[in-house]
Design an enzyme around this catalytic site. Structure first.
Site, short mmCIF file in Angstrom:
data_model
loop_
_atom_site.label_atom_id
_atom_site.label_comp_id
_atom_site.label_asym_id
_atom_site.label_seq_id
_atom_site.Cartn_x
_atom_site.Cartn_y
_atom_site.Cartn_z
N GLY A 120 0.83 -1.19 0.00
CA GLY A 120 0.00 0.00 0.00
C GLY A 120 0.86 1.24 0.00
CG ASP A 148 -10.11 -1.31 8.63
OD1 ASP A 148 -8.97 -1.27 8.15
OD2 ASP A 148 -11.14 -1.06 7.96
#
EC number: 2.7.10.1
Length: 1116
Positions: free
Chosen positions: A825, A956
């Site tokens: 990422g 999350d």
């Protein structure tokens, strides 16, 4: 006591179907011969009208003159014959009349409750009672009457319960003897009264029993204050329960329902064998006692009722305005029923008939219900099959005016399909109704399975289920397999067109077949055509090494086998040159090393590693010496060659097996003995010959050299000195020496100083960076949220700081071998690696932060390490393998999930996009079945339930943060945002997963387990939609506006209502109204057990997948 030699038969029968236990109110004790004749074998029959009384059976016993219950309770089952006269009954027959005298009872086996009594007398008795039992109410007067059969000039004596009660002189005895009882009371008058001549044997007595209700007439209860119902047709009010105990031939709450001739029992389901019930005495529970069947009277029930009387014992008088008097039924009038024709008849009506679908070869059970007045009796309802065969009911239950008869047909065939009829017959009319019976043939595939891939331990098969013979739909698909040399089949249930068989034997042929099943019992069809496939050959162990550990121990190691290779290892070791020292070891499949001990010092050993899967192949081996137990010898065979003016090559030999680790060379100029130079050289394990080049010597100069070696015990003696004379200086060397010595020294000095400075600066910077990272990790781990709402102790009570109490499994940097990049990422990277942990090699996913990651990213990364350490192992949470710090960076090694994250896994299953031909051919939109999708959801719910029990909040939860491991088990991962409190309020705004966040998290930054439940509902939507983007096409600003107004994700088209209802429960506005993860897991577990298609992946017309918007997912 009924001894074995006096009993010809003692038989016991119970109905072994599931149901409630037998009640005493359903039991009737039938006495066919109260006066025992020498010409007949005396017997008793105890019958239960509850035919569904599974497991509870009836027992017979004797209470007078001697209690003998244990032997009469023994017995054996009746042979199973059809039709059976009484489906639940116990009977006893005596071979000797002498034992058939006294009071006998029937009760539920192993019960201490109420009993039903009856009595037997011998025919030679001088007196006979008027009746076997007499029932009176408390306070009433009664005469106990006997008739004299035989005259004897003796006094008579009456005993009550075996004790003297009364005697009469012979002068006062007449043909009828009355014994009066006034103001009857249960505690003082109730009992067995036996009369005989005073000199006669006790077994010649005549017996009758007086039953005294504990209440006055018309009342019942503990205090006798409750009013009894008006028991009709000779019924008696039970003074304990207030129920009417109905005579044989009548039933109903008040005994007002007439059953007719030949019937008895609580529901009139029982029939007398001859249909007449003549010469049978029926005994019921107290306070009723014993009587004849309806229409009969007398002590032995041989006499019919006189005109105008009916009922049990002919005690009821007909009062008929119209019609005639029937001694079994009372008044009989056309179009009316009841003992006095008080009720109008109504035609029976059949109801609750349903069409039936059944698989061939199984038992068919049909219930026929009919209502009417009077209600149909057992036997009035019959079943007529499609081929006009009449079937009798096995049981009937009556409630009010409706009767339901149960029919069973064994092994229904296809020829039995068609229109069946339920028929009701009574004395006035016949009605019937039809229903359809469909008989289906279980399916059978027409083609064998097809091999799609194989390995040493697995086979990947395409089931090839279509076309198939028989009837659908297909409920389950099962793959049967076995080794070709075995006889026992194994099976695995398929959840898609492909099945992978794991844990197989290498190089083995397997026989495979596919079995299809349709819904319902007996739906499993015959297995289809067989196909044979072979597994592949396993690779041999690689990387076999043998190294010394001590003087008496060696370490043998090899690379761990691939995950699917589960063969065992056989290790053989022996001392070189000594075959008699062979030692063999068996090791399990997960082994990669072993220690060899109790060896001899300074000896060579050879080891071979054999795999149980590699039969017939050459196996790798290795050899090594144990460490020496003495000082090594000095180097031998020292020689000098290739001498020049400034260099020379020195060679020597090292003694084998002396564990030499270093060789030392010391040399000096002959003319300057005070200046010595020394060189240490490492010696490899198997190195026997060494070579070293001496450089920078002076031309035309003599040198003296000495060598020695070093091992685990110390240094050897020095070798004898060796002389070396360099050659005179060459011309090029002289020129360089004359003009370049000063320049050379300056360059070398400057370069050396520069290297030292750079090296020193690098070490300082590295140490500072390492200290800075350690302080940053500790500060991150110590950092607490701004606001706490928790039932746990407050923060200031916590012992020490988190970082000090955190213990995580450490990995060595040298034990990590990076292989490939799995993903990355903006601020982090995940790499696939091969690590060594506890001596074993395994695959792992290693996470690290990039150089430009922010403080928040480092905090979340360190927090993930803390959460994984504190959570501990769980099968649905990704497992922490270890952590490593290298050059100031933290590396986190977690369990490797071969199938990647759940979101990508779901999207790859969209076979209509990836392989349209396959999707159309198999009429499926996904390679995943409904069961697999629900299993993924249940795995996540199970992991989240464990997380909430540990008081951690994930914050999350989404399909992208769930990994799919071995055997397709879902595992929760990415705990970077997790916190160890029940309620967490975020103090800063960062990157937020808006599409998965609960309303309270969006509005107030409050995170709880309930907000994780909201996120789980969105994850469940992702699973059902096969990886769709939540709220596709909407911006985050629109979500902030619409969610508080009640807007929610729409139901996917392939989703069952029950699954969508579970999603909506997770999205309730008030957090405390949302279900817990344990409740969610319970709901999903029930769905998995029902095997219903809750998520439809069948390819139908105009099928479309849920939309995917990757840019929206990155934005939240």
């Amino acid at each position: 006591m009924c001894l074995l030699d006096s009993c010809t038969a003692l038989l016991l029968l119970g109905c072994w179907m599931s149901g409630s236990a037998v009640r005493i109110s359903d039991v009737t004790l039938v006495n066919p011969d109260p006066v025992v004749s020498p010409l007949t074998a005396p017997s008793l029959l105890c019958v239960s009208s509850d035919w569904s009384s599974g497991g509870s059976v009836l027992a017979l016993g004797q209470e007078f003159p001697r209690p003998q219950g244990s032997v009469l309770a023994l017995g054996q089952e009746f042979p199973h014959t059809e039709p059976r006269p009484h489906p639940a009954a116990a009977t006893v027959t005596w071979s000797s009349r002498s034992h058939a005298f006294g009071a006998f009872y029937c009760q539920i086996r192993n019960s201490t409750g109420r009993k039903i009594y009856t009595y037997k007398m011998l025919q030679e008795a001088a007196f006979l009672p008027e009746s076997l039992t007499i029932t009176v109410n408390q306070g009433e007067n009664i005469n106990i009457s006997y008739s004299r059969r035989l005259y004897s000039p003796e006094d008579t004596v009456i005993h009550k319960n075996g004790h003297f009660e009364h005697s009469s002189p012979k002068e006062d005895i007449s043909d009828i003897i009355h014994y009066p009882v006034t103001n009857a009371k249960a505690e003082s008058h109730a009992g067995i009264y036996a009369i005989r001549y005073i000199s006669a044997a006790p077994s010649s007595a005549a017996i009758t029993r007086l039953i005294v209700r504990s209440c006055r007439a018309g009342f019942w209860g503990p205090n006798c204050t409750e009013s009894c119902p008006r028991c009709a047709n000779g019924g008696v009010c039970d003074d304990t329960t207030g129920e009417c105990v109905c005579p044989p031939g009548f039933r109903g709450h008040t005994c007002d329902i007439v059953c007719g001739e030949g019937r008895f029992g609580a529901g009139c389901k029982e029939r007398c064998v001859d249909g007449v019930c003549r010469a049978l005495v029926f005994c019921l529970r107290d306070p009723y006692g014993c009587s004849c069947a309806s229409g009969w009277r007398g002590l032995s029930c041989n006499d019919a009722c006189p005109d105008g009387y009916y009922g049990a014992g002919c005690t009821q008088k007909c009062v008929c305005a119209k019609g005639r008097c029937d001694r079994f039924r009372g008044c009989v009038c056309a179009g009316r029923h009841g003992s006095r024709c008080e009720e109008a008849d109504s035609s029976p009506v059949i109801s609750h008939l349903r069409d039936v679908e059944i698989n061939t070869g199984v038992e068919l059970s049909v219930n026929c219900s009919a209502s009417g007045r009077p209600a149909p009796l057992h036997g009035d309802i019959t079943l007529i099959t499609a081929n006009r065969t009449t079937i009798a009911a096995v049981d009937t239950h009556t409630l009010n005016d409706q009767s339901t008869s149960v029919f069973r047909v064994q092994q229904v065939r296809v020829s039995s399909a068609g229109r069946w009829r339920c028929q009701v017959n009574n004395t006035h009319m016949q009605v019937e109704d039809e229903f359809t019976v469909e008989v289906k043939v279980p399916p059978r595939p027409q083609n064998p399975p097809v091999l799609q891939g194989s390995g040493p331990r697995h086979l990947l098969l395409l089931l090839n289920t279509e076309p198939y013979s028989g009837d659908g739909p297909i409920a389950t698909t099962t793959l049967l397999y076995r080794p070709a040399s075995a006889h026992t089949w194994s099976s695995v249930t398929a959840h898609g067109p492909l099945v992978r068989l794991d844990n197989l034997y290498p190089m083995t042929q397997y026989l495979t077949q596919v079995q299809l099943s349709r819904p319902g019992p007996g739906g499993a069809g015959q297995a289809g055509p067989a196909a044979t496939f072979s597994t592949q050959v396993l690779e041999l162990p690689v990387g076999v090494k043998l190294s010394a550990v001590s003087q008496t121990a060696l370490l043998l190691s090899w690379d761990i086998a691939p995950a699917e290779q589960h063969c065992t290892y056989e290790v053989s070791c022996l001392q070189a040159g000594a075959p008699g020292t062979l030692r063999t070891f068996q090791l399990p499949s997960n082994s990669s090393a072993m220690h060899l001990s109790d060896l001899k010092p300074r000896h060579k050993y050879q080891c071979t590693v054999r795999s149980s899967c590699g039969v017939g192949q050459n196996h790798p081996s290795a050899s090594a010496w144990t460490l020496s137990d003495q000082l090594p010898p000095p180097p031998a065979n020292i020689s000098i060659w290739n001498i020049s003016d400034t260099s020379a090559v020195l060679t020597w030999a090292v003694a084998e097996g002396e564990s030499v680790s270093r060789a030392v060379i010391r040399f000096q100029q002959v003319e300057q003995a005070q200046y010595r130079q020394q060189v240490e050289l490492p010696v490899q394990t198997q190195q026997l010959h060494m070579r070293f080049q001496l450089l920078g010597l002076r031309p035309n100069t003599g040198y003296q050299l000495q060598l020695w070696t070093v091992n685990n015990m110390g240094e050897s003696a020095e070798s004898p000195p060796v002389s070396l004379m360099t050659l005179p200086q060459q011309e090029s060397s002289a020129l360089f020496a004359a003009h370049g010595h000063l320049l050379l020294y300056a360059i070398l000095g400057s370069a050396g100083m520069t290297c030292c400075t750079v090296l020193l600066a690098f070490c300082i910077v590295l140490q500072l960076k390492r200290n800075t990272l350690q302080r940053r990790i500790h500060s991150i781990l110590r950092e607490e949220p701004a606001v706490h709402f928790s039932s746990a102790p407050p923060p200031h009570r916590r012992s020490a700081v988190v970082s000090r109490s955190l213990v995580f499994p450490a990995l060595q940097w040298s034990d990590i071998q990076f292989q490939d990049v799995l993903g990355e990422g903006n601020f982090g990277q995940v790499l696939k690696a091969r690590i060594r942990k506890d001596g074993l090699r395994m695959d792992a996913a290693v996470k690290r932060m990039k150089d430009y990651a922010s403080q928040d990213d480092h905090r979340d990364f360190a927090g993930e390490l803390e959460v994984l350490c504190r959570l501990g192992p769980h099968k649905n949470i990704i497992h922490l393998l270890g952590a490593c710090e290298h050059r100031g960076y933290l590396y986190l090694a977690i369990e490797f999930a071969p199938h990647g994250n759940l979101l990508d896994f779901l999207r790859k299953s969209r076979v209509l996009e990836t392989d349209p031909a396959f999707a159309i051919a198999h009429r499926t939109a996904s390679t995943l079945s409904s069961q697999q999708l629900l299993a993924f959801s249940a795995d996540v719910a199970r992991g989240m339930s464990y997380l909430s029990q540990k008081q951690f909040i994930h914050r999350d939860l989404a399909a992208r943060n769930v990994l799919v491991g071995e055997n397709f088990v879902a595992k929760i991962a990415d705990f970077g945002l997790s916190r160890g409190q029940e309620v967490y309020v975020k103090k800063t705004m960062g990157r937020l997963p808006v599409r998965w966040m609960a309303i309270e998290s969006l509005n107030y930054s409050v995170y709880t387990t309930n907000s994780d439940v909201w996120s789980y509902g969105v994850l469940l939507w992702e699973v059902v939609s096969l990886g769709g983007t939540p709220y596709c096409g909407m911006t985050c600003a629109e979500l902030y506006e619409k969610l508080p107004l009640g807007f929610r994700l729409e139901k996917p088209l392939n989703c069952d209502d029950e699954v969508y209802e579970l999603m909506q429960q997770c999205w309730r506005e008030k957090p405390f109204e949302r279900p817990s993860f344990s409740q969610i897991l319970l709901s999903l577990g029930r769905m998995l057990e029902e095997r219903k298609t809750y998520v439809n992946t069948t390819l139908y017309e105009k099928f479309t997948y849920a939309g995917i918007d990757c840019s929206a997912e990155e934005a939240g």
